[in-house]
Design an enzyme around this catalytic site. Structure first.
Site, mmCIF file in Angstrom:
data_model
loop_
_atom_site.group_PDB
_atom_site.id
_atom_site.type_symbol
_atom_site.label_atom_id
_atom_site.label_comp_id
_atom_site.label_asym_id
_atom_site.label_seq_id
_atom_site.Cartn_x
_atom_site.Cartn_y
_atom_site.Cartn_z
ATOM 1 N N ALA A 20 44.938 -24.781 13.804
ATOM 2 C CA ALA A 20 45.789 -23.762 14.452
ATOM 3 C C ALA A 20 44.998 -22.888 15.423
ATOM 4 O O ALA A 20 45.565 -21.969 16.016
ATOM 5 C CB ALA A 20 46.463 -22.900 13.383
ATOM 6 N N THR A 21 43.717 -23.160 15.613
ATOM 7 C CA THR A 21 42.904 -22.277 16.464
ATOM 8 C C THR A 21 43.065 -22.577 17.950
ATOM 9 O O THR A 21 42.505 -21.858 18.780
ATOM 10 C CB THR A 21 41.410 -22.412 16.099
ATOM 11 O OG1 THR A 21 41.044 -23.799 16.214
ATOM 12 C CG2 THR A 21 41.119 -21.918 14.697
ATOM 13 N N ARG A 70 38.219 -24.335 11.943
ATOM 14 C CA ARG A 70 36.829 -23.972 11.628
ATOM 15 C C ARG A 70 36.417 -22.665 12.299
ATOM 16 O O ARG A 70 35.493 -22.013 11.854
ATOM 17 C CB ARG A 70 35.881 -25.087 12.082
ATOM 18 C CG ARG A 70 35.967 -26.348 11.256
ATOM 19 C CD ARG A 70 35.297 -27.495 11.973
ATOM 20 N NE ARG A 70 35.904 -27.723 13.285
ATOM 21 C CZ ARG A 70 35.504 -28.622 14.162
ATOM 22 N NH1 ARG A 70 34.471 -29.393 13.898
ATOM 23 N NH2 ARG A 70 36.129 -28.757 15.322
ATOM 24 N N ASP A 75 36.578 -27.009 7.185
ATOM 25 C CA ASP A 75 36.477 -28.263 7.932
ATOM 26 C C ASP A 75 37.284 -29.324 7.185
ATOM 27 O O ASP A 75 36.996 -29.607 6.012
ATOM 28 C CB ASP A 75 34.981 -28.658 7.996
ATOM 29 C CG ASP A 75 34.731 -29.835 8.927
ATOM 30 O OD1 ASP A 75 35.585 -30.741 8.979
ATOM 31 O OD2 ASP A 75 33.684 -29.827 9.591
ATOM 32 N N TYR A 84 39.286 -43.858 19.243
ATOM 33 C CA TYR A 84 40.333 -42.833 19.126
ATOM 34 C C TYR A 84 41.685 -43.530 18.912
ATOM 35 O O TYR A 84 42.474 -43.117 18.046
ATOM 36 C CB TYR A 84 40.364 -41.931 20.366
ATOM 37 C CG TYR A 84 41.452 -40.884 20.318
ATOM 38 C CD1 TYR A 84 41.448 -39.882 19.346
ATOM 39 C CD2 TYR A 84 42.514 -40.904 21.227
ATOM 40 C CE1 TYR A 84 42.459 -38.929 19.282
ATOM 41 C CE2 TYR A 84 43.523 -39.949 21.183
ATOM 42 C CZ TYR A 84 43.493 -38.965 20.211
ATOM 43 O OH TYR A 84 44.497 -38.024 20.151
ATOM 44 N N VAL A 102 48.675 -33.901 26.951
ATOM 45 C CA VAL A 102 48.986 -32.489 26.722
ATOM 46 C C VAL A 102 47.738 -31.704 27.125
ATOM 47 O O VAL A 102 46.652 -31.966 26.609
ATOM 48 C CB VAL A 102 49.273 -32.203 25.225
ATOM 49 C CG1 VAL A 102 49.789 -30.771 25.050
ATOM 50 C CG2 VAL A 102 50.249 -33.216 24.639
HETATM 51 P P1 NDP Z 1 42.679 -28.930 20.677
HETATM 52 O O1 NDP Z 1 41.273 -29.422 20.852
HETATM 53 O O2 NDP Z 1 43.176 -27.870 21.565
HETATM 54 O O3 NDP Z 1 42.910 -28.507 19.149
HETATM 55 C C1 NDP Z 1 42.370 -29.244 18.098
HETATM 56 C C2 NDP Z 1 42.491 -28.441 16.810
HETATM 57 O O4 NDP Z 1 41.974 -29.241 15.739
HETATM 58 C C3 NDP Z 1 41.668 -27.162 16.850
HETATM 59 O O5 NDP Z 1 42.405 -26.114 16.282
HETATM 60 C C4 NDP Z 1 40.468 -27.491 16.004
HETATM 61 O O6 NDP Z 1 40.024 -26.305 15.323
HETATM 62 C C5 NDP Z 1 41.069 -28.469 14.988
HETATM 63 N N1 NDP Z 1 40.017 -29.307 14.414
HETATM 64 C C6 NDP Z 1 39.299 -30.268 15.032
HETATM 65 N N2 NDP Z 1 38.381 -30.775 14.192
HETATM 66 C C7 NDP Z 1 38.524 -30.108 13.018
HETATM 67 C C8 NDP Z 1 37.872 -30.174 11.768
HETATM 68 N N3 NDP Z 1 36.865 -31.030 11.545
HETATM 69 N N4 NDP Z 1 38.263 -29.342 10.782
HETATM 70 C C9 NDP Z 1 39.271 -28.480 10.993
HETATM 71 N N5 NDP Z 1 39.944 -28.371 12.145
HETATM 72 C C10 NDP Z 1 39.569 -29.179 13.143
HETATM 73 O O7 NDP Z 1 43.570 -30.251 20.832
HETATM 74 P P2 NDP Z 1 45.160 -30.488 20.745
HETATM 75 O O8 NDP Z 1 45.869 -29.270 20.382
HETATM 76 O O9 NDP Z 1 45.560 -31.193 21.965
HETATM 77 O O10 NDP Z 1 45.198 -31.559 19.561
HETATM 78 C C11 NDP Z 1 45.930 -31.371 18.382
HETATM 79 C C12 NDP Z 1 46.290 -32.756 17.835
HETATM 80 O O11 NDP Z 1 47.140 -33.434 18.740
HETATM 81 C C13 NDP Z 1 45.091 -33.675 17.606
HETATM 82 O O12 NDP Z 1 45.293 -34.405 16.420
HETATM 83 C C14 NDP Z 1 45.135 -34.607 18.818
HETATM 84 O O13 NDP Z 1 44.506 -35.838 18.560
HETATM 85 C C15 NDP Z 1 46.629 -34.732 19.003
HETATM 86 N N6 NDP Z 1 47.085 -35.138 20.328
HETATM 87 C C16 NDP Z 1 46.669 -34.465 21.444
HETATM 88 C C17 NDP Z 1 47.095 -34.886 22.701
HETATM 89 C C18 NDP Z 1 46.606 -34.252 23.962
HETATM 90 O O14 NDP Z 1 46.754 -34.892 25.034
HETATM 91 N N7 NDP Z 1 46.087 -33.036 23.938
HETATM 92 C C19 NDP Z 1 48.050 -35.997 22.839
HETATM 93 C C20 NDP Z 1 48.383 -36.633 21.605
HETATM 94 C C21 NDP Z 1 47.947 -36.190 20.398
HETATM 95 P P3 NDP Z 1 38.511 -25.859 15.135
HETATM 96 O O15 NDP Z 1 37.721 -26.434 16.269
HETATM 97 O O16 NDP Z 1 38.570 -24.371 15.121
HETATM 98 O O17 NDP Z 1 38.133 -26.435 13.810
HETATM 99 C C1 8X3 Z 2 45.870 -37.851 23.438
HETATM 100 C C2 8X3 Z 2 46.567 -38.698 24.430
HETATM 101 O O1 8X3 Z 2 46.353 -40.760 25.881
HETATM 102 O O2 8X3 Z 2 44.652 -39.011 26.091
HETATM 103 O O3 8X3 Z 2 46.067 -38.357 22.172
HETATM 104 O O4 8X3 Z 2 44.679 -40.466 24.208
HETATM 105 S S1 8X3 Z 2 45.503 -39.798 25.180
#
Ligand code: NDP
Ligand code: 8X3
Length: 251
Positions: A10-11, A34, A59, A152, A185
Protein backbone atom coordinates in the site's frame (compact mmCIF):
# COMPACT_ATOMS: atom_id res chain seq x y z
CA UNK A 1 -20.91 -0.85 9.87
CA UNK A 2 -17.53 -0.35 8.16
CA UNK A 3 -15.94 -3.26 6.33
CA UNK A 4 -12.37 -4.53 6.68
CA UNK A 5 -9.83 -4.66 3.83
CA UNK A 6 -6.21 -5.77 3.79
CA UNK A 7 -4.08 -4.17 1.06
CA UNK A 8 -0.52 -5.43 0.62
CA UNK A 9 1.97 -3.09 -1.03
CA UNK A 10 0.00 0.00 0.00
CA UNK A 11 3.02 2.33 0.04
CA UNK A 12 2.82 3.12 -3.66
CA UNK A 13 0.90 2.93 -6.93
CA UNK A 14 -2.08 0.62 -7.23
CA UNK A 15 -2.04 -0.48 -3.58
CA UNK A 16 -1.97 3.05 -2.23
CA UNK A 17 -4.76 4.20 -4.58
CA UNK A 18 -6.85 1.15 -3.64
CA UNK A 19 -6.45 1.78 0.09
CA UNK A 20 -7.60 5.40 -0.40
CA UNK A 21 -10.54 4.37 -2.59
CA UNK A 22 -11.71 1.78 -0.05
CA UNK A 23 -11.28 4.17 2.89
CA UNK A 24 -13.53 6.67 1.09
CA UNK A 25 -16.13 3.96 0.75
CA UNK A 26 -16.69 2.68 4.24
CA UNK A 27 -13.71 0.36 4.70
CA UNK A 28 -11.23 0.21 7.57
CA UNK A 29 -7.80 -0.74 6.36
CA UNK A 30 -4.93 -3.05 7.19
CA UNK A 31 -2.08 -1.62 5.14
CA UNK A 32 1.26 -3.31 4.50
CA UNK A 33 4.61 -2.55 2.88
CA UNK A 34 8.29 -2.30 3.77
CA UNK A 35 8.61 1.52 3.78
CA UNK A 36 7.34 2.50 7.19
CA UNK A 37 7.44 6.27 6.65
CA UNK A 38 5.13 5.83 3.64
CA UNK A 39 2.77 3.68 5.69
CA UNK A 40 2.65 6.33 8.44
CA UNK A 41 1.87 9.03 5.86
CA UNK A 42 -0.87 6.89 4.28
CA UNK A 43 -2.32 6.00 7.68
CA UNK A 44 -2.91 9.73 8.34
CA UNK A 45 -4.61 10.21 4.95
CA UNK A 46 -6.84 7.19 5.53
CA UNK A 47 -7.77 8.40 9.01
CA UNK A 48 -8.73 11.77 7.54
CA UNK A 49 -11.18 9.84 5.35
CA UNK A 50 -12.72 8.34 8.49
CA UNK A 51 -11.02 4.95 8.38
CA UNK A 52 -9.48 3.04 11.28
CA UNK A 53 -6.07 1.75 10.26
CA UNK A 54 -3.79 -1.12 11.26
CA UNK A 55 -0.30 -0.43 9.94
CA UNK A 56 1.89 -3.49 9.29
CA UNK A 57 5.46 -2.95 8.15
CA UNK A 58 6.97 -6.20 6.81
CA UNK A 59 8.44 -7.98 3.83
CA UNK A 60 5.98 -10.40 2.19
CA UNK A 61 8.91 -12.69 1.28
CA UNK A 62 9.47 -13.56 4.94
CA UNK A 63 6.83 -16.03 6.16
CA UNK A 64 7.71 -15.45 9.83
CA UNK A 65 7.12 -11.69 9.42
CA UNK A 66 3.84 -12.34 7.59
CA UNK A 67 2.69 -14.60 10.44
CA UNK A 68 3.78 -12.12 13.12
CA UNK A 69 1.88 -9.22 11.56
CA UNK A 70 -1.20 -10.90 10.08
CA UNK A 71 -1.41 -14.23 11.90
CA UNK A 72 -3.05 -13.02 15.08
CA UNK A 73 -5.64 -10.48 14.03
CA UNK A 74 -8.32 -10.15 16.65
CA UNK A 75 -11.76 -8.64 17.11
CA UNK A 76 -13.12 -6.78 14.10
CA UNK A 77 -9.76 -6.94 12.30
CA UNK A 78 -10.18 -10.71 11.90
CA UNK A 79 -13.46 -10.21 10.01
CA UNK A 80 -11.77 -9.58 6.70
CA UNK A 81 -14.09 -8.69 3.85
CA UNK A 82 -11.46 -7.97 1.19
CA UNK A 83 -7.83 -9.03 0.74
CA UNK A 84 -5.99 -7.24 -2.05
CA UNK A 85 -2.83 -9.23 -2.79
CA UNK A 86 -1.05 -6.40 -4.55
CA UNK A 87 2.59 -6.37 -3.34
CA UNK A 88 4.80 -7.31 -6.25
CA UNK A 89 6.62 -6.08 -9.28
CA UNK A 90 9.24 -6.70 -11.92
CA UNK A 91 13.02 -6.46 -11.77
CA UNK A 92 15.01 -6.20 -14.98
CA UNK A 93 13.98 -6.51 -18.62
CA UNK A 94 16.45 -8.43 -20.71
CA UNK A 95 16.73 -11.65 -22.72
CA UNK A 96 16.61 -14.64 -20.40
CA UNK A 97 20.19 -15.61 -21.25
CA UNK A 98 21.31 -12.26 -19.80
CA UNK A 99 18.99 -12.38 -16.78
CA UNK A 100 20.11 -11.69 -13.24
CA UNK A 101 19.58 -14.53 -10.75
CA UNK A 102 18.95 -12.15 -7.84
CA UNK A 103 16.26 -10.36 -9.84
CA UNK A 104 14.66 -13.70 -10.69
CA UNK A 105 14.67 -14.79 -7.05
CA UNK A 106 13.14 -11.49 -5.92
CA UNK A 107 10.37 -11.65 -8.53
CA UNK A 108 9.51 -15.25 -7.70
CA UNK A 109 9.73 -14.69 -3.95
CA UNK A 110 7.59 -11.53 -4.00
CA UNK A 111 4.96 -12.12 -6.68
CA UNK A 112 4.42 -15.83 -6.07
CA UNK A 113 5.63 -16.82 -2.61
CA UNK A 114 4.72 -13.52 -0.93
CA UNK A 115 1.17 -13.73 -2.28
CA UNK A 116 0.97 -17.35 -1.13
CA UNK A 117 2.31 -16.53 2.36
CA UNK A 118 -0.24 -13.76 2.93
CA UNK A 119 -3.04 -15.96 1.60
CA UNK A 120 -1.91 -18.92 3.73
CA UNK A 121 -2.08 -16.77 6.87
CA UNK A 122 -5.40 -15.02 6.16
CA UNK A 123 -7.50 -17.50 4.20
CA UNK A 124 -8.19 -19.95 7.08
CA UNK A 125 -9.87 -17.15 9.05
CA UNK A 126 -11.83 -16.07 5.97
CA UNK A 127 -12.98 -19.69 5.51
CA UNK A 128 -13.98 -19.81 9.19
CA UNK A 129 -15.95 -16.58 8.72
CA UNK A 130 -17.49 -18.03 5.54
CA UNK A 131 -16.98 -14.72 3.78
CA UNK A 132 -14.34 -12.74 1.98
CA UNK A 133 -13.11 -11.57 -1.40
CA UNK A 134 -9.51 -12.05 -2.54
CA UNK A 135 -8.31 -9.71 -5.29
CA UNK A 136 -4.99 -10.83 -6.76
CA UNK A 137 -2.93 -8.37 -8.77
CA UNK A 138 -1.91 -10.43 -11.74
CA UNK A 139 -1.05 -8.67 -15.03
CA UNK A 140 -1.37 -8.90 -18.80
CA UNK A 141 2.05 -10.52 -18.21
CA UNK A 142 0.14 -13.34 -16.54
CA UNK A 143 -1.78 -13.97 -19.76
CA UNK A 144 0.85 -13.36 -22.46
CA UNK A 145 4.61 -13.62 -22.63
CA UNK A 146 6.47 -10.69 -24.18
CA UNK A 147 10.05 -10.16 -25.27
CA UNK A 148 12.42 -9.77 -22.32
CA UNK A 149 9.57 -10.28 -19.85
CA UNK A 150 10.41 -13.97 -19.28
CA UNK A 151 10.61 -14.47 -15.48
CA UNK A 152 8.17 -11.67 -14.58
CA UNK A 153 5.69 -13.22 -17.04
CA UNK A 154 6.30 -16.64 -15.48
CA UNK A 155 5.65 -15.23 -12.00
CA UNK A 156 2.39 -13.59 -13.09
CA UNK A 157 1.30 -16.76 -14.96
CA UNK A 158 1.74 -18.46 -11.57
CA UNK A 159 -0.50 -15.82 -9.97
CA UNK A 160 -3.12 -16.58 -12.63
CA UNK A 161 -2.95 -20.29 -11.71
CA UNK A 162 -3.01 -19.57 -7.96
CA UNK A 163 -6.14 -17.41 -8.37
CA UNK A 164 -7.85 -20.31 -10.15
CA UNK A 165 -6.67 -22.72 -7.46
CA UNK A 166 -7.89 -20.63 -4.53
CA UNK A 167 -11.24 -20.14 -6.27
CA UNK A 168 -11.75 -23.91 -6.46
CA UNK A 169 -10.43 -24.76 -2.98
CA UNK A 170 -12.29 -21.97 -1.19
CA UNK A 171 -15.54 -22.51 -3.11
CA UNK A 172 -17.33 -24.27 -0.21
CA UNK A 173 -16.69 -21.23 2.01
CA UNK A 174 -18.25 -18.65 -0.30
CA UNK A 175 -14.94 -16.89 -0.92
CA UNK A 176 -14.73 -14.83 -4.12
CA UNK A 177 -11.46 -14.57 -6.06
CA UNK A 178 -10.87 -11.88 -8.67
CA UNK A 179 -7.72 -12.01 -10.79
CA UNK A 180 -6.99 -8.48 -12.05
CA UNK A 181 -4.75 -8.21 -15.11
CA UNK A 182 -3.73 -4.68 -16.05
CA UNK A 183 -1.61 -3.53 -18.97
CA UNK A 184 0.68 -0.53 -18.51
CA UNK A 185 -0.05 1.42 -15.33
CA UNK A 186 2.23 4.36 -14.56
CA UNK A 187 3.35 3.89 -10.95
CA UNK A 188 6.77 3.19 -9.45
CA UNK A 189 6.65 -0.17 -11.26
CA UNK A 190 9.08 0.77 -14.05
CA UNK A 191 11.38 2.73 -11.72
CA UNK A 192 11.73 -0.48 -9.70
CA UNK A 193 12.00 -2.65 -12.82
CA UNK A 194 14.86 -0.53 -14.20
CA UNK A 195 16.64 -0.34 -10.84
CA UNK A 196 16.02 3.38 -10.37
CA UNK A 197 16.78 4.50 -13.97
CA UNK A 198 14.21 7.29 -14.28
CA UNK A 199 14.82 7.87 -18.02
CA UNK A 200 14.15 4.24 -18.88
CA UNK A 201 11.10 4.24 -16.63
CA UNK A 202 9.68 7.40 -18.25
CA UNK A 203 10.35 6.00 -21.75
CA UNK A 204 8.01 3.08 -20.96
CA UNK A 205 5.01 5.43 -20.95
CA UNK A 206 6.11 7.84 -23.69
CA UNK A 207 3.74 8.53 -26.60
CA UNK A 208 0.56 7.10 -25.11
CA UNK A 209 -1.68 7.53 -22.08
CA UNK A 210 -1.06 4.72 -19.58
CA UNK A 211 -3.48 3.67 -16.86
CA UNK A 212 -3.11 5.13 -13.36
CA UNK A 213 -3.22 3.46 -9.97
CA UNK A 214 -6.55 5.21 -9.46
CA UNK A 215 -7.99 3.54 -12.61
CA UNK A 216 -7.17 0.14 -11.14
CA UNK A 217 -8.45 1.14 -7.70
CA UNK A 218 -11.82 2.12 -9.25
CA UNK A 219 -11.98 -1.25 -10.97
CA UNK A 220 -11.12 -3.17 -7.80
CA UNK A 221 -13.76 -1.21 -5.90
CA UNK A 222 -16.31 -2.08 -8.60
CA UNK A 223 -15.44 -5.79 -8.31
CA UNK A 224 -15.72 -5.88 -4.51
CA UNK A 225 -18.99 -3.90 -4.52
CA UNK A 226 -21.03 -6.36 -6.58
CA UNK A 227 -23.84 -8.34 -4.93
CA UNK A 228 -22.86 -11.42 -2.88
CA UNK A 229 -23.92 -13.83 -5.64
CA UNK A 230 -21.81 -12.14 -8.36
CA UNK A 231 -18.06 -12.61 -8.83
CA UNK A 232 -15.80 -11.22 -11.55
CA UNK A 233 -13.33 -14.10 -11.82
CA UNK A 234 -10.88 -12.53 -14.20
CA UNK A 235 -10.50 -9.03 -15.49
CA UNK A 236 -8.10 -7.64 -18.11
CA UNK A 237 -7.82 -3.86 -18.16
CA UNK A 238 -5.67 -2.02 -20.67
CA UNK A 239 -4.89 1.54 -21.69
CA UNK A 240 -6.95 2.25 -24.80
CA UNK A 241 -3.66 2.71 -26.68
CA UNK A 242 -2.46 -0.81 -25.77
CA UNK A 243 -4.03 -3.80 -27.54
CA UNK A 244 -2.01 -6.50 -25.77
CA UNK A 245 1.45 -7.03 -24.31
CA UNK A 246 3.23 -6.19 -27.57
CA UNK A 247 0.99 -3.74 -29.45
CA UNK A 248 0.88 -0.05 -28.54
CA UNK A 249 -0.35 2.90 -30.60
CA UNK A 250 2.15 5.64 -29.78
CA UNK A 251 2.38 9.21 -31.06
P1 NDP B 1 4.68 -0.01 -7.29
O1 NDP B 1 6.14 -0.32 -7.45
O2 NDP B 1 4.24 1.39 -7.37
O3 NDP B 1 4.14 -0.67 -5.94
C1 NDP B 1 4.56 -1.93 -5.52
C2 NDP B 1 4.14 -2.15 -4.08
O4 NDP B 1 4.54 -3.47 -3.69
C3 NDP B 1 4.81 -1.18 -3.12
O5 NDP B 1 3.88 -0.72 -2.18
C4 NDP B 1 5.87 -2.02 -2.46
O6 NDP B 1 6.06 -1.57 -1.11
C5 NDP B 1 5.21 -3.40 -2.46
N1 NDP B 1 6.23 -4.45 -2.36
C6 NDP B 1 7.14 -4.80 -3.28
N2 NDP B 1 7.94 -5.76 -2.80
C7 NDP B 1 7.53 -6.01 -1.53
C8 NDP B 1 7.95 -6.89 -0.52
N3 NDP B 1 8.99 -7.72 -0.70
N4 NDP B 1 7.31 -6.89 0.67
C9 NDP B 1 6.27 -6.06 0.86
N5 NDP B 1 5.80 -5.21 -0.06
C10 NDP B 1 6.43 -5.19 -1.24
O7 NDP B 1 3.98 -0.88 -8.43
P2 NDP B 1 2.43 -1.06 -8.84
O8 NDP B 1 1.55 -0.34 -7.94
O9 NDP B 1 2.33 -0.79 -10.28
O10 NDP B 1 2.30 -2.64 -8.66
C11 NDP B 1 1.35 -3.24 -7.81
C12 NDP B 1 1.05 -4.63 -8.37
O11 NDP B 1 0.45 -4.53 -9.65
C13 NDP B 1 2.28 -5.52 -8.54
O12 NDP B 1 1.95 -6.84 -8.17
C14 NDP B 1 2.55 -5.44 -10.05
O13 NDP B 1 3.25 -6.57 -10.52
C15 NDP B 1 1.13 -5.37 -10.57
N6 NDP B 1 0.96 -4.80 -11.90
C16 NDP B 1 1.50 -3.58 -12.21
C17 NDP B 1 1.34 -3.07 -13.50
C18 NDP B 1 1.98 -1.79 -13.93
O14 NDP B 1 2.09 -1.58 -15.16
N7 NDP B 1 2.35 -0.90 -13.03
C19 NDP B 1 0.55 -3.79 -14.51
C20 NDP B 1 0.07 -5.07 -14.07
C21 NDP B 1 0.24 -5.53 -12.80
P3 NDP B 1 7.46 -1.41 -0.38
O15 NDP B 1 8.50 -1.14 -1.43
O16 NDP B 1 7.25 -0.28 0.57
O17 NDP B 1 7.66 -2.72 0.31
C1 8X3 C 1 2.98 -4.89 -15.70
C2 8X3 C 1 2.57 -4.87 -17.12
O1 8X3 C 1 3.25 -5.50 -19.47
O2 8X3 C 1 4.77 -4.10 -18.16
O3 8X3 C 1 2.62 -6.09 -15.12
O4 8X3 C 1 4.56 -6.42 -17.70
S1 8X3 C 1 3.86 -5.26 -18.16
Amino acid sequence: MRKIAVVTGATSGIGRATALKLASNNYDLIITGRREERLIELEKELQQLGASVLRCCFDVRDFEQVKTHLGELSGRWAEIDVLVNNAGGALGKEPIQDGDIEDWDTMIDTNIKGLLYVTKVLLPQMCKNKKGHIVNLCSIAGKQVYAEGNVYCAAKHAVDAISKGIRIDALPYGIKVTNVCPGAVETEFSIVRFHGDLDKAAATYKGFQPLTGEDIAETIYYCVSLPAHVCINDLTIMPTAQADSGHFFKN
